[in-house]
Design an enzyme around this catalytic site. Structure first.
Site, PDB file in Angstrom:
ATOM      1  CD  GLU A 190     -30.078  83.465 -35.097  1.00 42.19           C
ATOM      2  OE1 GLU A 190     -29.214  83.920 -34.340  1.00 42.19           O
ATOM      3  OE2 GLU A 190     -30.095  82.275 -35.461  1.00 42.19           O
ATOM      4  CD  GLU A 259     -28.329  81.799 -39.728  1.00 41.09           C
ATOM      5  OE1 GLU A 259     -27.621  81.261 -38.846  1.00 41.09           O
ATOM      6  OE2 GLU A 259     -28.559  83.029 -39.752  1.00 41.09           O
TER       7      GLU A 259
END
Ligand code: GAL
Length: 856
Positions: A190, A259
């Site tokens: 991320e 995710e």
């Protein structure tokens, strides 16, 4: 003779070479070629629809892994996803640990043995609510280092560790290209969420990470999550509660979701988040409906933050995450079962899904159909009602379909519904904790504990390595996170004529800390304490004495920050100011820049009291309780049975606990969840957020702490607690967690037939589809149990939920007897939900069958 011997040696060499060649051949034959295209990951030339789930290996034990992996496989997963935890593997520079809970190779091999693939997210930055995001704290002390940016010392360390992991996996032949299970690796995590904070250097670091990863030549693709500009051939993937609107940055990359948060993490002082499975299933179905081909549940099993591994600040020890498998390794029902059905339905569509992009059409406002129709004539469709209020009936291909609000129906043959995300076909199974007390005496079978003994931890400076320094030090830079604890100690001489003191030498001690807990002791007595994520400001009225006084402040960390730009530089501890104020005169003196004495860690930590070894344990009664900084020890026998074990720490304050020398983590039952934002029943309809569905407000955030069974012997176990704030350890109890004996389920006439009635050949299904009606299926979770009673059954318009069912205005009088007859005495039963079976108690009304049953 010599010749013969030489020949034999040569012959043996030949044999060995042949054997090696054979092994290589077999491996090569088993090796899978993993690539990707616009639609999907391609394994051995075949596009695949893949379902993945996260299990972080150090959050459970190697003894738990096979069962967790099997339950994942049974739940319909193809892939186990995990981060690699750098600080667990290299706690000190160049000192590696790949043993026990950190036996990554074993974990990957177990997944392979179960027939599952692995997605290895090497990072090596993880985030993951894990201490310091997975970075070892020694990294912070490498000269000139700057984390996660274009910085040579950082890049050198990152490359060294990433290469180390890749080499280890290669050595063990764990990449799919070598015949192993790893089909995908991740670099960074991320970074795109925060890279703008690092400016141009962030961009070049990101590109460097990508090419560094590629240079390691794993033979399988790499991904970067939440990195919209991930360079080719790295696949950029999506993280979030929903990813159906995501598109990868190239038309040559598949739409992948790394995710999908199955719930959310718990923090000390926070209520417990949960995510209704109807919404989770909706998000998944929407993703595959809109062209996705790879989805990972974060987490599928969350587990436990043992030792001091939890991130911060203030992440709890439990990392349950409301995942389909709970912290203890038990199935969370109906979450696990409903998702298993969803996975089956999606897999029924696989041939159509991989063949083509969907054709998406509107069926009205908030209503959407996706059709995957192949040239060979196979067809799969997804029908969605994105509206949050009204259930609707839509017409599709000339047939009508009932679509509850915020739901997706899956039609593997473009005609019959195999699954609807809002119509649950799996029973709710309660789980219960059976209490077993830890009494110091008595001889009953429930008796687990024997006498407690204790050692008092000195208040203030007691270790030889204490040191003096002018001013207040930031905690992490001082302790290097070798311990949660840092003592700040100051001696003060008070003369009789201090003007800033009130009468009776009263004053107010003002302390400012940047987290997460601080205790203030005046002349050896606890005077006050506080806690907070980033800021603690205390004003503690104190009494000083004429002459010598000591002010001892204990700074405590509860997990180092793990997320955000520059999270590695977020400090902790009593950074000041610390002042003494007179309440009356208003005058004050600043103590911040005085000569403070510092001690990293506690004496008992240095002497390894956590193991229970020491000749200093005192067993004299009375046991001191409700006093700060005491080490407690007791012995106990294993709680009976083989169910997972928890310790209920109610009655204690805060600290760290060990069982047979293994740290089970920080306990803190006095940390109370904020009393705000909880709902008894959370409406799954509408966009989910981390704080949408909360429970446990106003109650302790965590009272129960997992003790893995494998850490417990039949008898003579040692439990040690370091109690910081004061509590009564004799109040501690043990609990074992079991799947409850009650099953509840409501199935309506509009439910699809169980997905299990479908065969993978959809044509066969189409033929029998007219005969398939909704069925209520029950099965006792324990194989030795049978359904012993039906506590409630109503076919009609029953009301309420599990545990509180009641008859509605309409109910077939034969409901109970029919269900009893079908179910009692068997482990499992099926009851068709139709008027054919129950008669029609109210014409023209959609009816449901609600059942509550007990197993024994
Ligand atoms: C994501 C992160 C994960 C985890 C998650 C929240 O942003 O990638 O590692 O921290 O949030 O549980």
């Amino acid at each position: 003779m010599m010749e013969i011997a030489e020949k034999m040696v040569r012959g043996r060499k030949m044999e060995t070479i042949l054997l090696i060649l054979l092994v290589q051949l077999v491996a090569a034959a088993m090796a899978a070629n993993v690539t990707y295209d616009h639609r999907a990951l391609v394994i051995d030339g075949k596009r695949r629809i893949l379902i993945s789930g996260s299990i972080h290996y150090p959050r459970s034990t190697p003894e738990m892994w096979p069962d967790l992996i099997q339950k994942s496989k049974d739940g319909g997963l193809d892939i186990i996803e995990t981060y690699v935890f750098w600080n667990g593997h290299e706690p000190d520079k160049n000192q590696y640990n790949f043993e026990g809970r950190y036996d990554l190779v074993k974990f990957v091999k177990l997944a392979a043995k179960a027939g599952l693939y692995v997605h290895l997210r090497i990072g090596p930055y993880a985030c993951a609510e894990w201490n310091y995001g997975g970075f070892p704290v020694w990294l912070h002390f490498v000269p000139g280092i700057k984390f996660r940016t274009d910085n040579e010392p950082f890049k050198a360390e990152m490359q060294r560790f990433t290469a180390k992991i890749v080499d280890l996996m290669k050595q063990e032949k764990l990449y799919a290209s070598q015949g192993g299970p790893i089909i995908l690796s991740q670099i960074e995590n991320e970074y795109g969420n925060i890279d703008s904070a690092y400016g141009a250097a962030g961009k070049s670091y990101m590109k460097w990470s990508a090419s560094m990863a590629l240079s390691l030549d794993t033979g399988v693709p790499w991904n970067m999550c939440q990195q919209g500009d991930a360079p080719d051939p790295i696949i950029n993937t999506c993280n979030g509660f929903y990813c159906d609107q995501f598109t990868p940055n190239s038309n040559n990359k598949p739409k992948m979701w790394t995710e999908n948060w199955s719930g959310w993490f718990l923090g000390f002082g926070e209520p417990s988040p949960y995510r209704p499975v109807e919404d989770l299933a909706f998000a998944v179905a929407r993703f595959y409906q809109r062209g996705g081909t790879f989805q990972n549940y974060y987490m599928y099993h969350g587990g436990t933050n043992f030792e001091r591994t939890s991130g911060g600040p203030l992440i709890s020890t439990s990392y349950d995450y409301d995942a389909p498998i709970d912290e203890y390794g038990l199935l969370r029902q109906p979450k696990w079962g409903h998702l298993r059905d969803l996975h089956k339905a999606i897999k029924l569509c696989e041939d159509s899904l991989i063949a083509t992009d969907p054709t998406i059409t509107s069926l009205g406002s908030g209503l959407e159909a996706s059709v995957y129709k192949t040239s060979s004539g196979s067809c799969a469709a997804f029908l969605a009602n994105i509206g949050t209020k009204s259930d609707v009936t839509v017409t599709f291909n000339g047939n009508s379909y009932h679509l509850p609000a915020w739901s997706v129906s899956i039609l593997p043959d473009c005609k019959n519904v195999a699954f609807n995300t809002a119509k649950i076909n799996s029973a709710t199974e309660s789980t219960t904790f059976a209490r077993q007390s830890l009494k110091p005496d008595g001889g009953s079978s429930a008796e687990l504990g024997s006498q407690w003994s204790y050692i008092k931890e000195p208040i203030g400076i007691s270790k030889a390595d204490a040191f003096l320094k002018a001013g207040l030090l930031e905690q992490i830079n001082t302790t290097a996170d070798k311990s949660d604890y840092l003592w700040y100690s100051l001696r003060m001489d008070i003369k009789g004529d201090e003007t800033f003191l009130d009468e009776g030498s009263k004053a107010v001690l003002h302390i400012q800390s940047i987290g997460q807990v601080v205790y203030a002791f005046i002349n050896g007595k606890l005077a006050g304490s506080g806690n907070g994520k980033q800021k603690i400001s205390l004003d503690i009225p104190i009494n000083l004495v004429t002459g010598k006084n000591t002010i001892d402040l204990l700074g405590v960390t509860v997990g180092l920050a793990n997320y955000g730009a520059f999270f590695d530089l977020v400090g902790a501890g009593v950074t000041g100011p610390v002042t003494l104020k007179s309440a009356k005169s208003g005058s004050s003196i600043d103590l911040s820049s005085q000569q403070w004495t510092y001690q990293v860690g506690l004496k008992g930590e240095d002497s390894g009291l956590g193991t229970g070894d020491s000749s200093e344990w005192v067993s004299k009664s009375p046991l001191p309780t409700k006093q700060p900084l005491i080490w407690y020890k007791t012995t106990f026998d294993a709680p009976s049975g083989s169910d997972p074990v928890a310790i209920d720490f109610t009655g204690t304050g805060k600290g760290i606990a060990w069982v047979n020398g293994q740290s089970i983590g920080r306990y803190w039952p006095t940390s109370i969840a904020r009393n705000d934002g909880c709902t008894d029943s959370c409406d799954y309809r509408g966009t989910y957020r981390a704080n949408k569905c909360l429970k446990n407000c106003g109650k302790p955030s965590q009272t129960l702490y997992h003790v893995p069974r494998s850490w417990i012997k039949p008898s003579g176990n040692i439990l040690v607690l370091l109690e910081e704030m004061g509590g009564d350890p004799t109040k501690i109890s043990f609990a074992t967690k079991q799947t409850g004996s009650n099953l509840c389920l409501t199935v309506s006439q509009t439910h699809p037939a169980p997905v299990d009635t479908w065969t993978s050949d959809s044509k066969i299904h189409s033929k029998i589809s007219n005969r398939t009606r909704p069925v209520l299926s029950l099965q006792c979770p324990v194989s030795t149990q049978v359904i012993s009673s039906i506590n409630f059954a109503s076919f009609g318009t029953p009301k309420g939920t599990c545990g509180s069912f009641s008859h509605g205005r309409c109910s077939s009088s034969r409901s109970l007897s029919i269900v009893q007859k079908a179910c009692v005495g068997s482990r499992s039963c099926n009851v068709e939900v139709s008027t054919r079976v129950f008669g029609d108690p109210c014409r023209g009304v959609v009816k449901s069958l609600a059942v509550e049953a007990s197993c024994s």
